[in-house]
Design a protein around this motif. Structure first.
Motif, mmCIF file in Angstrom:
data_model
loop_
_atom_site.group_PDB
_atom_site.id
_atom_site.type_symbol
_atom_site.label_atom_id
_atom_site.label_comp_id
_atom_site.label_asym_id
_atom_site.label_seq_id
_atom_site.Cartn_x
_atom_site.Cartn_y
_atom_site.Cartn_z
ATOM 1 N N GLU A 337 0.809 -1.222 0.000
ATOM 2 C CA GLU A 337 0.000 0.000 0.000
ATOM 3 C C GLU A 337 0.839 1.267 0.000
ATOM 4 O OE1 GLU A 337 -4.045 -1.807 2.010
ATOM 5 O OE2 GLU A 337 -2.623 -0.790 3.299
ATOM 6 N N LEU A 338 1.977 1.245 0.702
ATOM 7 C CA LEU A 338 2.784 2.467 0.762
ATOM 8 C C LEU A 338 3.295 2.825 -0.634
ATOM 9 C CD1 LEU A 338 4.736 1.920 4.110
ATOM 10 C CD2 LEU A 338 2.666 3.260 3.728
ATOM 11 N N GLN A 339 3.834 1.812 -1.320
ATOM 12 C CA GLN A 339 4.325 2.021 -2.686
ATOM 13 C C GLN A 339 3.178 2.504 -3.593
ATOM 14 O OE1 GLN A 339 7.689 0.967 -3.599
ATOM 15 N NE2 GLN A 339 7.376 2.005 -5.557
ATOM 16 N N ALA A 340 2.000 1.875 -3.442
ATOM 17 C CA ALA A 340 0.858 2.246 -4.286
ATOM 18 C C ALA A 340 0.424 3.690 -4.021
ATOM 19 C CB ALA A 340 -0.308 1.291 -4.029
ATOM 20 N N LEU A 341 0.500 4.124 -2.766
ATOM 21 C CA LEU A 341 0.151 5.511 -2.446
ATOM 22 C C LEU A 341 1.149 6.464 -3.100
ATOM 23 C CD1 LEU A 341 -0.775 5.256 1.363
ATOM 24 C CD2 LEU A 341 -2.324 5.825 -0.505
ATOM 25 N N ALA A 342 2.436 6.120 -2.982
ATOM 26 C CA ALA A 342 3.476 6.984 -3.553
ATOM 27 C C ALA A 342 3.300 7.079 -5.080
ATOM 28 C CB ALA A 342 4.857 6.436 -3.211
ATOM 29 N N GLU A 343 3.039 5.938 -5.700
ATOM 30 C CA GLU A 343 2.897 5.934 -7.167
ATOM 31 C C GLU A 343 1.668 6.732 -7.615
ATOM 32 O OE1 GLU A 343 3.166 1.813 -8.313
ATOM 33 O OE2 GLU A 343 5.302 1.735 -7.767
ATOM 34 N N GLY A 344 0.591 6.633 -6.828
ATOM 35 C CA GLY A 344 -0.627 7.400 -7.152
ATOM 36 C C GLY A 344 -0.352 8.902 -7.094
ATOM 37 N N ALA A 345 0.379 9.339 -6.058
ATOM 38 C CA ALA A 345 0.707 10.766 -5.934
ATOM 39 C C ALA A 345 1.659 11.191 -7.056
ATOM 40 C CB ALA A 345 1.340 11.028 -4.567
ATOM 41 N N LEU A 346 2.616 10.306 -7.358
ATOM 42 C CA LEU A 346 3.617 10.633 -8.394
ATOM 43 C C LEU A 346 2.975 10.879 -9.758
ATOM 44 C CD1 LEU A 346 6.750 8.317 -8.147
ATOM 45 C CD2 LEU A 346 6.707 10.813 -8.289
ATOM 46 N N ARG A 347 1.977 10.027 -10.096
ATOM 47 C CA ARG A 347 1.329 10.179 -11.410
ATOM 48 C C ARG A 347 0.753 11.590 -11.554
ATOM 49 N NH1 ARG A 347 -0.228 4.741 -10.368
ATOM 50 N NH2 ARG A 347 -2.241 5.322 -9.516
ATOM 51 N N VAL A 348 0.267 12.138 -10.451
ATOM 52 C CA VAL A 348 -0.296 13.497 -10.501
ATOM 53 C C VAL A 348 0.820 14.543 -10.487
ATOM 54 C CG1 VAL A 348 -1.678 15.160 -9.186
ATOM 55 C CG2 VAL A 348 -2.500 12.817 -9.495
ATOM 56 N N LEU A 349 1.825 14.368 -9.613
ATOM 57 C CA LEU A 349 2.914 15.355 -9.520
ATOM 58 C C LEU A 349 3.648 15.474 -10.861
ATOM 59 C CD1 LEU A 349 4.375 14.422 -6.003
ATOM 60 C CD2 LEU A 349 3.050 16.463 -6.578
ATOM 61 N N ARG A 350 3.751 14.346 -11.564
ATOM 62 C CA ARG A 350 4.447 14.354 -12.870
ATOM 63 C C ARG A 350 3.551 14.823 -14.006
ATOM 64 N NH1 ARG A 350 7.120 8.423 -12.073
ATOM 65 N NH2 ARG A 350 9.168 9.075 -11.303
ATOM 66 N N GLY A 351 2.285 15.054 -13.701
ATOM 67 C CA GLY A 351 1.361 15.511 -14.743
ATOM 68 C C GLY A 351 0.876 14.388 -15.650
ATOM 69 N N GLU A 352 1.119 13.129 -15.260
ATOM 70 C CA GLU A 352 0.638 12.011 -16.088
ATOM 71 C C GLU A 352 -0.874 11.836 -15.939
ATOM 72 O OE1 GLU A 352 4.797 9.635 -15.244
ATOM 73 O OE2 GLU A 352 2.924 8.711 -14.598
ATOM 74 N N GLU A 353 -1.386 12.267 -14.797
ATOM 75 C CA GLU A 353 -2.837 12.197 -14.531
ATOM 76 C C GLU A 353 -3.221 13.478 -13.828
ATOM 77 O OE1 GLU A 353 -4.049 9.061 -11.909
ATOM 78 O OE2 GLU A 353 -3.360 7.518 -13.287
ATOM 79 N N GLU A 354 -4.493 13.836 -13.965
ATOM 80 C CA GLU A 354 -4.979 14.968 -13.188
ATOM 81 C C GLU A 354 -5.602 14.418 -11.904
ATOM 82 O OE1 GLU A 354 -7.850 18.410 -14.295
ATOM 83 O OE2 GLU A 354 -6.679 17.793 -16.062
ATOM 84 N N ALA A 355 -5.383 15.128 -10.799
ATOM 85 C CA ALA A 355 -6.013 14.651 -9.552
ATOM 86 C C ALA A 355 -7.524 14.738 -9.698
ATOM 87 C CB ALA A 355 -5.546 15.512 -8.388
ATOM 88 N N LYS A 356 -8.227 13.683 -9.285
ATOM 89 C CA LYS A 356 -9.685 13.709 -9.341
ATOM 90 C C LYS A 356 -10.211 14.589 -8.204
ATOM 91 C CE LYS A 356 -10.088 9.353 -11.669
ATOM 92 N NZ LYS A 356 -10.310 7.931 -11.642
ATOM 93 N N GLN A 357 -11.368 15.176 -8.451
ATOM 94 C CA GLN A 357 -11.978 16.044 -7.425
ATOM 95 C C GLN A 357 -13.086 15.272 -6.727
ATOM 96 O OE1 GLN A 357 -11.027 19.017 -6.246
ATOM 97 N NE2 GLN A 357 -9.272 18.813 -7.654
ATOM 98 N N TYR A 358 -12.998 15.188 -5.426
ATOM 99 C CA TYR A 358 -14.049 14.525 -4.650
ATOM 100 C C TYR A 358 -15.308 15.388 -4.734
ATOM 101 C CZ TYR A 358 -16.398 12.272 -0.735
ATOM 102 O OH TYR A 358 -17.300 11.595 0.041
ATOM 103 N N PRO A 359 -16.468 14.761 -5.013
ATOM 104 C CA PRO A 359 -17.679 15.562 -5.251
ATOM 105 C C PRO A 359 -18.174 16.295 -4.005
ATOM 106 C CG PRO A 359 -18.181 13.214 -5.191
ATOM 107 C CD PRO A 359 -16.684 13.319 -5.125
#
Ligand SMILES: Nc1ncnc2c1ncn2[C@@H]1O[C@H](COP(=O)(O)OP(=O)(O)O)[C@@H](O)[C@H]1O
Ligand SMILES: CCCC(=O)OP(=O)(O)O
Length: 366
Positions: A337-359
Motif C-alpha cells: 500500500e505504501l508504494q501504491a500511495l506513492a505511485e498514485g501521488a507521483l502520477r499526478v505530480l508528474r502531470g501524467e494524470e490529473e487529480a480527481k476532485q471529490y464531489p
C-alpha cells in the motif's frame, strides 16, 4: 537530462497500526510500521479522536529517522469511508475532509489518512492526496442485491492493496490487470476477498462491519436472527454491540488478542481453543474464496493471498489446501500500500494524470 525528484510522505492508518513511508519518486527511503496496542486505541471513543495521537507518533518517527519534513513535495494518505467513488488519485478537499471527519460511510482508521495528509501538508504548503480509498465501488448490479430489500450490499474493502497486488501479479504473468481474472484475499485487521474480473472488482465482502470471514478483530457474517435477538435483549447499547462486532470481534473476541503471531505462540504451547479458532478463520477465508470462484464462473487465473496474515505459514497452508483445486495460489505477504500511495501521488505530480476532485455534497432544496 536528470529526472526531477519528488519526495513524498505516505500515511496508511490501519486498524492495528499506522504505516508510513518516505519515497524519492518510486524509491522507498523509509518504511515504518507503528503498531498500536488494542488497549491504547480503545481509550479513544471515536476513530477521529485518535488523530492527534497518530499524528504525534508519525512526526516523532520521522524526526527519529532523521527525515526533514520541509523537504517534502506532497503527502498522500490512504482514503477512508467516503461516498462510493471510482478508483484513482484524489486531491484532499473540504468536502472530503468533512465526510472523513463524520465518517460518511462509517468509522475506520483509514478515515484518518486524508485528514493526517491534509494537516501535515497544509502546514508545509504542499499538496495532499488520497489514492484508491476503501469505498472504491465497481460492483456488478447483481452483487448489490442482499436478499433483504431494505439493505443493499456495499463495496468496502482493501481496494488499494488488492488492486496494487493484482496489477503486480498480472505483470509477473506477462499480462495486464485488464486481461486476467483473480481472486484476491487481503487478510489484515479486517479480511476482504475480491473477485477481480478483467480490472474490476465485481464482488467483494464489506470487510468493515458487513460480512465475510471473521478476522483478527471483526466478526464478519454472523447469524442474522440471533444478532437481532441480541440487539433487542436489553442487555447492550448499540455502541457495545458494534464494538463487539468490529474491534472486539474475531480473534479478539475469542482469544483476547488481534495479533496472529501471539495466537501462533498459543497454539505452539498446546492451546486447543486457539488452534480451533485460528483454523476456523482460515476455513472461512477459503469458503469466501470458493464463493468468489462461482462469481467468476470458475474462470480464475490465480488466487492471491496477501496482508499481514499471509506471513503465517500454517494459516496459508490451511487455506491453500481447501482452494488450490480452483487455481494456483500465489502468496504475497504484507501489503504494497505504501508504494501504491506513492505511485498514485507521483502520477499526478508528474502531470501524467490529473487529480480527481471529490464531489461536493449535493444540496437538496425543498
Ligand atoms: N509473521 C507473521 N505471521 C503471522 N501473522 C502475522 C505476521 N505478521 C503480522 N501478522 C498478523 O497480521 C495481522 C495484521 O495485518 P496487517 O495487514 O498489518 O493489518 P492492518 O494493516 O489491517 O493493521 C495481525 O494479526 C498480525 O499479527
Ligand atoms: C474497511 C476495509 C479495509 C480494512 O478493513 O482495513 P484494515 O484491515 O486495515 O482494518
Amino acid at each position: 537530462m536528470q529526472e526531477h525528484s519528488f519526495r513524498i510522505l505516505v500515511i496508511n492508518p490501519g486498524s492495528t497500526s499506522t504505516k508510513i513511508g518516505v519515497f524519492d519518486n518510486e524509491r522507498s527511503i523509509l518504511e515504518k510500521t507503528i503498531r498500536h496496542d488494542t488497549e491504547a486505541l480503545r481509550a479513544y471513543k471515536k476513530i477521529i479522536d485518535q488523530y492527534e495521537f497518530r499524528k504525534q507518533m508519525i512526526l516523532e518517527t520521522l524526526d527519529h529517522e532523521g527525515i526533514n519534513i520541509s523537504k517534502l513535495d506532497a503527502v498522500c494518505g490512504r482514503g477512508g469511508l467516503l461516498r462510493p467513488i471510482e478508483g484513482g488519485t484524489y486531491a484532499v478537499n473540504e468536502a472530503m475532509l468533512q465526510d472523513l471527519k463524520r465518517g460518511y460511510s462509517g468509522q475506520h482508521a483509514s478515515n484518518l489518512g486524508g485528514i493526517l495528509a491534509h494537516e501535515i501538508a497544509s502546514a508545509l504548503n504542499i499538496p495532499a492526496f488520497i489514492v484508491d480509498p476503501v469505498v472504491v465501488d465497481e460492483l456488478d448490479p447483481i452483487a448489490r442485491i442482499s436478499g433483504f430489500s431494505l439493505i443493499e450490499r456495499r463495496s468496502i474493502f482493501h481496494a488499494l492493496n488488492q488492486k496494487a497486488v493484482a496489477r503486480r501479479v498480472a505483470k509477473q504473468m506477462g499480462k495486464t490487470y485488464e486481461e486476467v481474472n483473480f481472486i484476491v484475499a487481503h487478510m489484515g485487521g479486517g479480511i476482504t476477498v475480491g473477485a477481480h474480473k478483467q480490472g474490476r472488482v465485481v464482488d467483494v465482502n464489506n470487510g468493515l462491519d458487513g460480512e465475510g470471514p471473521f478476522s483478527p478483530e471483526r466478526a464478519g457474517t454472523v447469524p442474522a436472527g440471533d444478532l437481532v435477538s441480541l440487539c433487542f435483549s436489553g442487555e447492550y447499547y448499540r455502541e457495545e454491540i458494534m464494538r463487539m462486532l468490529v474491534g472486539g470481534g474475531g480473534l479478539v473476541g475469542y482469544l483476547g488478542t488481534n495479533d496472529a503471531v501471539k495466537v501462533e505462540k498459543m497454539i505452539e504451547n498446546g492451546d486447543e481453543k486457539a488452534k480451533l479458532i485460528y483454523s476456523a478463520m482460515a476455513y472461512q477465508v477459503a469458503k469466501e474464496i470458493g464463493a468468489a470462484s462461482a462469481v467468476l464462473s470458475g474462470k480464475v487465473d490465480a488466487i492471491i493471498l496477501t496482508g499481514g496474515l499471509a506471513y503465517g505459514k500454517q494459516f496459508v497452508k490451511e487455506i491453500a489446501d481447501r482452494v488450490q483445486w480452483i487455481a494456483d495460489v500465489i502468496v504475497q505477504p504484507g501489503e504494497n500500500e505504501l508504494q501504491a500511495l506513492a505511485e498514485g501521488a507521483l502520477r499526478v505530480l508528474r502531470g501524467e494524470e490529473e487529480a480527481k476532485q471529490y464531489p461536493q455534497a449535493v444540496k437538496t432544496t425543498v
